[in-house]
Structures are given as C-alpha cells and as structure tokens.
Write an enzyme that holds these catalytic residues in place. Structure first.
Site, PDB file in Angstrom:
ATOM      1  CE  LYS A 261      -3.243   2.729   2.998  1.00  0.00           C
ATOM      2  NZ  LYS A 261      -4.066   2.658   4.461  1.00  0.00           N
ATOM      3  CG  ASP A 266      -5.503   7.898   4.753  1.00  0.00           C
ATOM      4  OD1 ASP A 266      -6.288   8.514   3.910  1.00  0.00           O
ATOM      5  OD2 ASP A 266      -5.470   6.895   5.223  1.00  0.00           O
ATOM      6  CE  LYS A 273      -6.772   8.904   7.915  1.00  0.00           C
ATOM      7  NZ  LYS A 273      -7.322   7.785   8.843  1.00  0.00           N
ATOM      8  CG  ASP A 284      -1.698   5.172   5.045  1.00  0.00           C
ATOM      9  OD1 ASP A 284      -1.799   4.179   5.585  1.00  0.00           O
ATOM     10  OD2 ASP A 284      -2.851   5.511   4.525  1.00  0.00           O
ATOM     11  CD  GLU A 345      -6.539   5.215   2.458  1.00  0.00           C
ATOM     12  OE1 GLU A 345      -7.487   5.335   2.999  1.00  0.00           O
ATOM     13  OE2 GLU A 345      -5.450   4.980   2.761  1.00  0.00           O
ATOM     14  NE  ARG A 347     -10.599  -1.240   3.975  1.00  0.00           N
ATOM     15  CZ  ARG A 347     -11.184  -1.580   5.038  1.00  0.00           C
ATOM     16  NH1 ARG A 347     -12.212  -2.094   5.362  1.00  0.00           N
ATOM     17  NH2 ARG A 347     -10.698  -0.995   6.222  1.00  0.00           N
TER      18      ARG A 347
END
Ligand code: BES
Ligand code: MG
Ligand code: ZN
Length: 494
Positions: A261, A266, A273, A284, A345, A347
């Site tokens: 990933k 993020d 967030k 991330d 996001e 996944r």
C-alpha cells in the site's frame, strides 16, 4: 540518513586491537566465559568487582561502562538476562544497546565478540542477527537537520573471536535495506511522492538488473484499475503503479509476489480525518516502503527465486473531482465496489494491485503489506502485526519467520461470516465492514475478494510500522517492519 556502514571480522585478539570500547554481553547468572575471565584478569578485575558488589548482575538491557588501565580503554557490560531465555531477539537487542551506549558516549568504534554465540549454536544465523542488531541500532534520521555535529554514528564495529563471513554479509545487506525502508517512512509526503517512490524503485532495479515498469494515471485507468483510480481522483500529485520483477529462478517458474500500500499521504479524502495527528499519515506508504526494502535486499542477496512486486502509490485527498461516499467503481477483476468511506482507501488500491498480480503472474504466494486499519493498533498495539490469509502453509511460515526475526505476527480469523460483512446491497462488495466491529478483519475480508485462488496473506502493519518509543535496535519512528520478516519467509518457503 545515517547508520553504521562498516562491520568487519578480525582475526586479531582484543589485546592487539587495544579497543577504545570493548563490549561484553553478560548473563544474569554472572558466570563469565573464558574470554570474559581473561579480559577481567588483564583489566584489574574490574568486571568481577562489579558483579561481586552486586552493582551489575547482568539484568537484561542494563549497562555499565568501566574505565580500565588494561588493553581496552573502556569496557561496556550489557546485561543479557537469564541464560535459559537467551535467543536471537536478545542477541539483536544486546547489539543495539551496545551501539546506543557507544554513540551516546560519542565513540566511533566498538569491538565485540558475538554475545551468547555458544547458546545460539548456529554461527551463521547468530552472525547475521548480531550485525542486524548493530546496524539497525545505530540508525539516525538526520536529513533535515542543519547542525548534526553533536550526533555520533558509529563508524565501525569489529567482531572478534569468530564470526561467519556470509552471515555478516547477509546481515549487512538486510539491515541496509531496512534502513532504506525507515527513511522512506520518515520523509514527509512532499518529498516521498508517488513519483519519488517510482524513482527509487527504478534505482533499485537498475542497480541489480531487475525489470521495473511504472504506469501513470491514464495507463492504469485504461487497464481497468478503477478502484485504485478512484482513490487517486482527488489529488493533483501524479499517482503511480509500480511493478518490479526479479528473476533468480528458472524462467517461467511461478514467482513469489509482494504487494504494498503506497498512500503517500492519507487525509481520508472526502471522509476526511480529524486534523489532530493527521501529519502521521505520511507513513501510510509504509507497506510500499517494506516492499521496496524487500526488493532492495533481494537485489543484493540474489536468491534463486523469481520474485515480483507491485506498489499502488497515490495520495488520498479531498478535491472537486474526488471520489464521494456512495460512489461505485469497478476493480481490475471486474468486481463492483461501493465506496462507503473514502478513508478506507488502502483496500481499494490493494484490490487492483492484488487482482493484477493474481491474473498476470499466477504467483506461488502473494503477501501484501499495508498500514490498513486503526483497529489493528487497538487490538495488538505496536508489538505485533495482524495477519490473515487463505493458505495454512503460508500463514505458518509467516508465524515462524516472525519468531525468528522478532517481527511478530498474530493471526486473525477470516471466517465466511466475516466475509459476509463486506457484501454490498447494490454492488458486489463495499469497502467497510459491520459498524465498529472487527475492523481489521473487514479489511482482510475485502482484500480476499481480489486474490482469486492464489495462496495469499495480508499483513496489517498499521501498529508495527511506526512507534514513538525507543527500542534497543528500533529507534522511535518508522521501524522498517516486514523486510526482515519477508526475507526469512522466503528462506523458509524457498
Ligand atoms: N491509513 C489508515 C489506517 C491507519 C489509521 C493507520 C491509524 C495508522 C493509524 C487507513 O487508510 C484508514 O483510514 N482506515 C480506516 C478504515 C475505516 C474507515 C473503515 C480506519 O482504520 O479508521
Ligand atoms: Mg484512510
Ligand atoms: Zn490509509
């Protein structure tokens, strides 16, 4: 970045070398080895003095520096705890602690024998793990400091009284790769962009004769990676799909596949967030960092295996064109996904990368690394990564690799009932599970939809990739977790 670069094996004795600092690992039973007895004798009994007065009894992690008039100017005692409990982890920790003390004392060289090697038995493995503990313990991230004159990083460590040359070589290559992964985690998102990840991947490939392919937004969108593309819609920073191929085995032999990933920042996207600690989300891309570290080490170690890697790299940002909650997209394997939370996001980008690998390489195994869920930090803290998968042999090998490397993993169940939780009412799947329940498993259950029947495991490193706590060979910050684990995994499954 800075870390110890030179680890040498010497046939000379400690007396000939006359070290500035001689490090000794001491067990809690306070029984000195013959070598330690000799040092003690030639340095005026300073070690046995400390032990007999109970000032130092070898408790794990405790240290003391003694000044002597003997052949070694200073002696560093590092406690290793009970002899029966000694293992590779304590060996690495002893190495890391010794390096830390040397650096705090502003010394730039250290002489040591491999502590507890008689207990470990396997000299090759002990040499490798000792060196990993030394180098990883010396790591400092100084790239953005203008004044580093007070920062000491060891220049050299000399191993005496025997070591395995190949073990030391392997340890150096692996630790170097882990430090590289740590750096990627430390750098901010304005530096480690998807383009920069691609540049680094190309560099690794060039240095070791691998193939590297990079696709931009238009290319991967055209190939049908609608899930990845949906995450990248809100950012104007160009996203990249990065493929690396290493051929060390027979042509056409099914490869091992690693998937990472690579969310370089993020923000959560439209499901934004809270601003508190949002800065942390520069890490991330740690899954991608791990995969790149693995490939960097592979390039040095050159195993007789075929190995492929895929990284889906983009920022996750809100914006006028960003994906909105409720949007439905189509992944590379044709499945439709209802995006109910744009902050789930990871996944989505992994879905396309996993589907791409499954279809085009038919790998023997796929392992993905991702900082996927906050929930894994709640369940396991920073001490173990959460794992799930479809293949018992692979999961068992990961557990074993975790024990050997100290990069521990803990399996969570992927039962069918959990898999029901990611079914969507109007599309094939949705990107969240049942509300406030088993969040880490929901992530795994979603990913499972995209791996076909290839033996696969998912490693959620949201807790283990970063910890603001200094450990003996993992300074506060990004840990580089997953690199050592994967190399051991390849060793087990090869
Ligand atoms: N990158 C985060 C996961 C994360 C959170 C890592 C906190 C480290 C610390 C991931 O993209 C995310 O936002 N996950 C959501 C999923 C949820 C919306 C289903 C989460 O864990 O809250
Ligand atoms: Mg998120
Ligand atoms: Zn994320």
């Amino acid at each position: 970045m800075a870390h110890l670069k030179k680890v040498q094996i010497s046939k000379r004795s400690w007396e000939e070398i006359q070290p500035d600092l001689l490090g000794l690992g001491i067990f809690e039973d306070s029984k000195l080895s013959n070598f330690q007895k000799e040092v003690d004798k030639k340095c005026g009994g300073c070690i046995s003095d400390r032990i007999s007065t109970n000032d130092f009894v070898g408790k794990k992690g405790k240290t003391v520096v003694l000044y002597t008039t003997g052949p070694a100017r200073r002696i560093l005692l590092v406690g290793m705890g009970k002899r029966e409990k000694f293992d590779l982890e304590i060996l690495r920790q002893t190495a890391g602690t010794a390096v830390n003390i040397a650096q705090k004392n502003k010394l730039d060289s250290l002489v040591m024998e491999i502590p507890g090697k008689e207990v470990i038995g396997e000299i090759r493995l002990a040499s490798q793990e000792f060196v990993e503990g030394l180098i990883l313990g010396s790591y400092k991230f100084l790239d953005y400091k203008s004044d580093t004159k007070d920062e000491t990083v060891l220049k050299s460590v000399t191993i005496i009284n025997g070591a395995s040359r190949s073990g030391v070589g392997r340890g150096c290559a692996i630790a170097d790769a882990v430090c590289f992964t740590r750096n990627l985690g430390f750098h901010p998102s304005n530096v480690i962009t998807p383009s920069r990840l691609a540049t680094e991947a190309r560099k690794i490939a060039r240095e070791s004769g691998m193939k590297c392919t990079v696709w931009g937004r238009d290319q991967f969108t055209k190939k049908g990676m609608g899930a990845f593309a949906s995450v990248a819609k809100g950012t104007s920073e160009p996203p990249k799909f990065i493929l690396m191929e290493y051929q060390g085995g027979k042509k056409g032999k099914a490869p091992f596949a690693f998937v990472g990933k690579g969310i370089t920042f993020d923000s959560g996207g439209i499901s934004i967030k809270p601003s508190k600690s949002m800065d942390e989300m520069k890490f991330d891309m740690s899954g991608a960092g791990t995969v790149m570290g693995i490939m960097k080490a592979i390039g040095q170690l050159k195993p007789n295996l075929n190995i492929v890697a895929a990284i889906a790299a983009t920022e996750n940002m809100p914006g006028g064109r960003a994906t909105k909650p409720g949007d439905i997209v189509k992944a590379y394997n044709g499945k439709s996904i209802e995006i109910l939370n744009t902050d789930a996001e990871g996944r989505l980008v992994l879905a396309d990368a996993l589907a791409y690998m499954s279809k085009n390489y038919k790998p023997r195994y796929i392992v993905d690394f991702a900082t996927l869920t906050g929930a894994v930090v709640i369940s396991l803290g920073h001490r173990a990564s959460g794992i799930m998968g479809t293949d018992e042999k692979l999961i068992d090998a990961l557990k074993k690799a975790g024990e050997i490397t100290g990069e521990r993993v803990w399996e969570l169940p992927l039962w069918d009932d959990y898999c029901e939780d990611v079914k969507s009412k109007i599309a094939d799947v949705k990107n969240i599970g049942a509300e406030r329940q088993a969040g880490t498993i929901a992530g795994g259950a979603f990913l499972k939809e995209f791996v076909d029947d290839i033996p696969w495991a998912h490693v959620d490193i949201a807790g283990t990739a970063w910890w603001n706590k200094d450990l003996p060979y993992i300074p506060a910050g990004p840990s580089g977790v997953g690199v050592r684990l994967s190399l051991e995994l390849l060793n087990i499954l090869k």
